[in-house]
Motif scaffolding. Structure first.
Motif, PDB file in Angstrom:
ATOM      1  N   VAL A 144       0.831  -1.212   0.000  1.00 19.15           N
ATOM      2  CA  VAL A 144       0.000   0.000   0.000  1.00 19.15           C
ATOM      3  C   VAL A 144       0.857   1.249   0.000  1.00 19.15           C
ATOM      4  CG1 VAL A 144      -1.735   1.279   1.305  1.00 19.15           C
ATOM      5  CG2 VAL A 144      -1.871  -1.220   1.159  1.00 19.15           C
ATOM      6  N   LEU A 145       1.893   1.265   0.897  1.00 16.78           N
ATOM      7  CA  LEU A 145       2.794   2.412   0.955  1.00 16.78           C
ATOM      8  C   LEU A 145       3.535   2.609  -0.352  1.00 16.78           C
ATOM      9  CD1 LEU A 145       4.249   1.875   4.545  1.00 16.78           C
ATOM     10  CD2 LEU A 145       2.581   3.591   3.806  1.00 16.78           C
ATOM     11  N   LEU A 146       3.940   1.512  -0.985  1.00 17.37           N
ATOM     12  CA  LEU A 146       4.641   1.593  -2.260  1.00 17.37           C
ATOM     13  C   LEU A 146       3.757   2.199  -3.330  1.00 17.37           C
ATOM     14  CD1 LEU A 146       7.119   0.964  -3.967  1.00 17.37           C
ATOM     15  CD2 LEU A 146       6.199  -1.328  -4.336  1.00 17.37           C
ATOM     16  N   ALA A 147       2.494   1.777  -3.338  1.00 14.17           N
ATOM     17  CA  ALA A 147       1.554   2.305  -4.333  1.00 14.17           C
ATOM     18  C   ALA A 147       1.319   3.789  -4.136  1.00 14.17           C
ATOM     19  CB  ALA A 147       0.228   1.541  -4.247  1.00 14.17           C
ATOM     20  N   MET A 148       1.205   4.165  -2.847  1.00 15.28           N
ATOM     21  CA  MET A 148       1.008   5.593  -2.568  1.00 15.28           C
ATOM     22  C   MET A 148       2.187   6.410  -3.030  1.00 15.28           C
ATOM     23  SD  MET A 148      -0.695   5.401   1.225  1.00 15.28           S
ATOM     24  CE  MET A 148      -0.630   7.177   1.395  1.00 15.28           C
ATOM     25  N   GLY A 149       3.389   5.863  -2.831  1.00 14.82           N
ATOM     26  CA  GLY A 149       4.601   6.560  -3.264  1.00 14.82           C
ATOM     27  C   GLY A 149       4.665   6.698  -4.756  1.00 14.82           C
ATOM     28  N   LEU A 150       4.288   5.603  -5.466  1.00 17.00           N
ATOM     29  CA  LEU A 150       4.320   5.647  -6.925  1.00 17.00           C
ATOM     30  C   LEU A 150       3.308   6.630  -7.488  1.00 17.00           C
ATOM     31  CD1 LEU A 150       4.716   1.855  -7.742  1.00 17.00           C
ATOM     32  CD2 LEU A 150       6.451   3.653  -7.957  1.00 17.00           C
ATOM     33  N   MET A 151       2.180   6.755  -6.795  1.00 19.95           N
ATOM     34  CA  MET A 151       1.150   7.672  -7.269  1.00 19.95           C
ATOM     35  C   MET A 151       1.499   9.131  -7.003  1.00 19.95           C
ATOM     36  SD  MET A 151      -2.310   5.616  -6.179  1.00 19.95           S
ATOM     37  CE  MET A 151      -3.337   6.951  -6.730  1.00 19.95           C
ATOM     38  N   SER A 152       2.158   9.398  -5.848  1.00 19.20           N
ATOM     39  CA  SER A 152       2.455  10.786  -5.497  1.00 19.20           C
ATOM     40  C   SER A 152       3.694  11.317  -6.195  1.00 19.20           C
ATOM     41  CB  SER A 152       2.637  10.923  -3.976  1.00 19.20           C
ATOM     42  OG  SER A 152       3.727  10.117  -3.553  1.00 19.20           O
ATOM     43  N   ALA A 153       4.597  10.439  -6.552  1.00 15.03           N
ATOM     44  CA  ALA A 153       5.855  10.871  -7.160  1.00 15.03           C
ATOM     45  C   ALA A 153       5.646  11.627  -8.454  1.00 15.03           C
ATOM     46  CB  ALA A 153       6.792   9.686  -7.361  1.00 15.03           C
ATOM     47  N   PRO A 154       4.839  11.115  -9.406  1.00 10.58           N
ATOM     48  CA  PRO A 154       4.646  11.860 -10.656  1.00 10.58           C
ATOM     49  C   PRO A 154       4.005  13.221 -10.424  1.00 10.58           C
ATOM     50  CG  PRO A 154       3.952   9.592 -10.904  1.00 10.58           C
ATOM     51  CD  PRO A 154       4.176   9.809  -9.450  1.00 10.58           C
ATOM     52  N   ALA A 155       3.080  13.286  -9.457  1.00  9.40           N
ATOM     53  CA  ALA A 155       2.408  14.562  -9.198  1.00  9.40           C
ATOM     54  C   ALA A 155       3.390  15.597  -8.690  1.00  9.40           C
ATOM     55  CB  ALA A 155       1.288  14.356  -8.185  1.00  9.40           C
ATOM     56  N   THR A 156       4.287  15.184  -7.775  1.00 10.95           N
ATOM     57  CA  THR A 156       5.296  16.090  -7.237  1.00 10.95           C
ATOM     58  C   THR A 156       6.242  16.549  -8.328  1.00 10.95           C
ATOM     59  OG1 THR A 156       5.175  14.989  -5.113  1.00 10.95           O
ATOM     60  CG2 THR A 156       7.113  16.344  -5.515  1.00 10.95           C
ATOM     61  N   SER A 157       6.657  15.623  -9.175  1.00 10.32           N
ATOM     62  CA  SER A 157       7.570  15.942 -10.270  1.00 10.32           C
ATOM     63  C   SER A 157       6.935  16.896 -11.259  1.00 10.32           C
ATOM     64  CB  SER A 157       8.008  14.653 -10.969  1.00 10.32           C
ATOM     65  OG  SER A 157       8.833  14.946 -12.066  1.00 10.32           O
ATOM     66  N   ALA A 158       5.655  16.668 -11.545  1.00 11.51           N
ATOM     67  CA  ALA A 158       4.950  17.532 -12.499  1.00 11.51           C
ATOM     68  C   ALA A 158       4.815  18.948 -11.956  1.00 11.51           C
ATOM     69  CB  ALA A 158       3.567  16.958 -12.803  1.00 11.51           C
ATOM     70  N   ALA A 159       4.564  19.058 -10.644  1.00  8.12           N
ATOM     71  CA  ALA A 159       4.430  20.373 -10.037  1.00  8.12           C
ATOM     72  C   ALA A 159       5.745  21.139 -10.092  1.00  8.12           C
ATOM     73  CB  ALA A 159       3.964  20.236  -8.586  1.00  8.12           C
ATOM     74  N   ALA A 160       6.851  20.427  -9.837  1.00  9.14           N
ATOM     75  CA  ALA A 160       8.166  21.048  -9.877  1.00  9.14           C
ATOM     76  C   ALA A 160       8.493  21.530 -11.284  1.00  9.14           C
ATOM     77  CB  ALA A 160       9.225  20.080  -9.384  1.00  9.14           C
ATOM     78  N   THR A 161       8.112  20.706 -12.279  1.00  8.62           N
ATOM     79  CA  THR A 161       8.381  21.078 -13.665  1.00  8.62           C
ATOM     80  C   THR A 161       7.577  22.308 -14.063  1.00  8.62           C
ATOM     81  OG1 THR A 161       8.805  18.782 -14.236  1.00  8.62           O
ATOM     82  CG2 THR A 161       8.327  20.296 -16.064  1.00  8.62           C
ATOM     83  N   ALA A 162       6.317  22.327 -13.642  1.00 12.41           N
ATOM     84  CA  ALA A 162       5.468  23.464 -13.975  1.00 12.41           C
ATOM     85  C   ALA A 162       5.983  24.738 -13.330  1.00 12.41           C
ATOM     86  CB  ALA A 162       4.033  23.192 -13.523  1.00 12.41           C
ATOM     87  N   SER A 163       6.468  24.617 -12.074  1.00 17.06           N
ATOM     88  CA  SER A 163       7.002  25.778 -11.374  1.00 17.06           C
ATOM     89  C   SER A 163       8.243  26.315 -12.059  1.00 17.06           C
ATOM     90  CB  SER A 163       7.316  25.409  -9.920  1.00 17.06           C
ATOM     91  OG  SER A 163       7.899  26.502  -9.249  1.00 17.06           O
ATOM     92  N   ALA A 164       9.102  25.415 -12.510  1.00 17.95           N
ATOM     93  CA  ALA A 164      10.329  25.835 -13.169  1.00 17.95           C
ATOM     94  C   ALA A 164      10.056  26.510 -14.501  1.00 17.95           C
ATOM     95  CB  ALA A 164      11.246  24.628 -13.374  1.00 17.95           C
ATOM     96  N   ALA A 165       8.918  26.157 -15.130  1.00 18.51           N
ATOM     97  CA  ALA A 165       8.607  26.717 -16.445  1.00 18.51           C
ATOM     98  C   ALA A 165       8.029  28.121 -16.372  1.00 18.51           C
ATOM     99  CB  ALA A 165       7.633  25.805 -17.179  1.00 18.51           C
ATOM    100  N   LEU A 166       7.595  28.555 -15.179  1.00 18.12           N
ATOM    101  CA  LEU A 166       7.011  29.883 -15.046  1.00 18.12           C
ATOM    102  C   LEU A 166       8.080  30.963 -15.249  1.00 18.12           C
ATOM    103  CD1 LEU A 166       4.679  29.395 -11.953  1.00 18.12           C
ATOM    104  CD2 LEU A 166       3.987  29.661 -14.340  1.00 18.12           C
ATOM    105  N   PRO A 167       7.834  32.001 -16.081  1.00 21.08           N
ATOM    106  CA  PRO A 167       8.825  33.056 -16.299  1.00 21.08           C
ATOM    107  C   PRO A 167       8.922  33.947 -15.067  1.00 21.08           C
ATOM    108  CG  PRO A 167       6.775  33.606 -17.407  1.00 21.08           C
ATOM    109  CD  PRO A 167       6.614  32.211 -16.869  1.00 21.08           C
ATOM    110  N   PRO A 168      10.092  34.527 -14.819  1.00 23.07           N
ATOM    111  CA  PRO A 168      10.230  35.455 -13.687  1.00 23.07           C
ATOM    112  C   PRO A 168       9.424  36.720 -13.933  1.00 23.07           C
ATOM    113  CG  PRO A 168      12.179  35.529 -15.077  1.00 23.07           C
ATOM    114  CD  PRO A 168      11.337  34.382 -15.580  1.00 23.07           C
ATOM    115  N   ALA A 169       9.094  37.429 -12.877  1.00 18.68           N
ATOM    116  CA  ALA A 169       8.318  38.663 -13.013  1.00 18.68           C
ATOM    117  C   ALA A 169       9.102  39.674 -13.848  1.00 18.68           C
ATOM    118  CB  ALA A 169       8.015  39.236 -11.639  1.00 18.68           C
ATOM    119  N   SER A 170       8.458  40.303 -14.818  1.00 24.31           N
ATOM    120  CA  SER A 170       9.130  41.260 -15.692  1.00 24.31           C
ATOM    121  C   SER A 170       9.405  42.562 -14.956  1.00 24.31           C
ATOM    122  CB  SER A 170       8.266  41.538 -16.920  1.00 24.31           C
ATOM    123  OG  SER A 170       8.831  42.577 -17.695  1.00 24.31           O
ATOM    124  N   PRO A 171      10.600  43.143 -15.151  1.00 23.74           N
ATOM    125  CA  PRO A 171      10.887  44.439 -14.527  1.00 23.74           C
ATOM    126  C   PRO A 171      10.265  45.604 -15.291  1.00 23.74           C
ATOM    127  CG  PRO A 171      12.767  43.715 -15.814  1.00 23.74           C
ATOM    128  CD  PRO A 171      11.764  42.601 -15.870  1.00 23.74           C
TER     129      PRO A 171
END
Length: 289
Positions: free
Chosen positions: A12-39
């Motif tokens: 059960v714990l393994l399944a939970m880990g496998l399910m949460s890992a892609p979501a965390t990775s996707a969030a990190a990728t989306a955050s990195a893709a955001l442009p910095p605030a324009s001056p």
């Protein structure tokens, strides 16, 4: 947890880990893709401009600090109309920005003009302003738009009484007499640097200083070559009692003063000065066949 429960919980714990890992990775990728605030700032007409430029454009007016006493041929007012070298430069800057131009001539001294810009009370200072070490601690300097040699207006008799037949070059090197300067201007700093043994006597205006030299109150007046030469050009009779000396190894660079936070505005002013320096009349264009 006993061994049996551990064996049941592991999948059960393994399944939970496998399910949460892609979501965390996707969030990190989306955050990195955001442009910095324009001056940059988007103005009402849709343009993206640096904040210091946008401030002027949104106001619709460029405010120039200028000394209240006329100083031709740089700036003077006649019949309500301003004209001169500095006026033309200010008009060019405002024209390129597409805004109106307003001169604030409330400053009672030349140094006060610089302080207005440093305090943010005006966008620019254009007022026959020389670059000095003191001013560099309050404002930014544009590239020079004019360079003038330093000069002295000397009282012939008083100078001769003090230095006799001593060669002029040696007398200048050891100058110790009373030297007149315009109060609250760059010439106070220049005189202290160039003639450390002189006794400086400040006067409120250039005319007051010229009159002091004529009366012999001071041995000489120190200012730029243009102002000094103009004295004898306007009244050649003064050549009987006064003479001029120009120094080839001392110059003052006239610049526009800009606020310390207005780096883009400074670069813009420099570009306007550069574009005017090489400009030719339309009928005098050089064409390569």
């Amino acid at each position: 947890m006993n061994a049996r429960l551990a064996r049941l919980a592991s999948p059960v714990l393994l399944a939970m880990g496998l399910m949460s890992a892609p979501a965390t990775s996707a969030a990190a990728t989306a955050s990195a893709a955001l442009p910095p605030a324009s001056p940059l700032v988007r103005t009402a007409d849709g343009r993206l401009l640096a904040p210091d430029i946008a401030r002027i454009v949104e106001r619709g007016e460029l405010v120039i600090a200028m000394y209240q006493v006329d100083s031709p041929p740089f700036y003077a007012q006649k019949d309500g109309v301003m004209s001169g070298i500095d006026i033309e430069l200010a008009q060019a800057i405002a024209g390129e920005l597409g805004v109106k131009l307003r001169f604030d001539r409330s400053s009672s001294s030349v140094d006060a003009v610089v302080e207005m810009v440093g305090n943010g009370q005006a966008d620019l200072g254009i007022s026959r302003l020389g670059r000095t070490l003191r001013r560099s601690q309050m404002v930014l300097f544009s590239t020079p738009y004019l360079v003038l040699g330093h000069a002295m207006l000397i009282h012939r008799v008083r100078f001769s009484e003090r230095y006799g037949k001593q060669p002029l070059k040696e007398a200048m090197r050891n100058f110790e007499g009373p030297l007149g300067v315009m109060a609250n201007t760059s010439w106070v700093e220049f005189a202290r640097r160039d003639f450390p043994a002189a006794r400086l006597q400040p006067y409120p205006t250039w005319q007051a200083l010229v009159d002091a030299v004529r009366r012999g109150e001071v041995l000489a007046a120190y200012r730029d070559e243009l102002a000094v030469r103009e004295v004898l050009e306007q009244d050649p009779r003064l050549a009987l009692s006064l003479r001029t000396v120009t120094f080839t190894d001392a110059q003052t660079a006239l610049s526009v003063m800009v606020g310390v936070r207005d780096g883009t505005l400074l670069a813009f002013v420099n570009e306007v000065i550069a574009s005017r320096a090489g400009r030719r009349p339309p009928g005098d264009r050089r064409i390569k066949p």
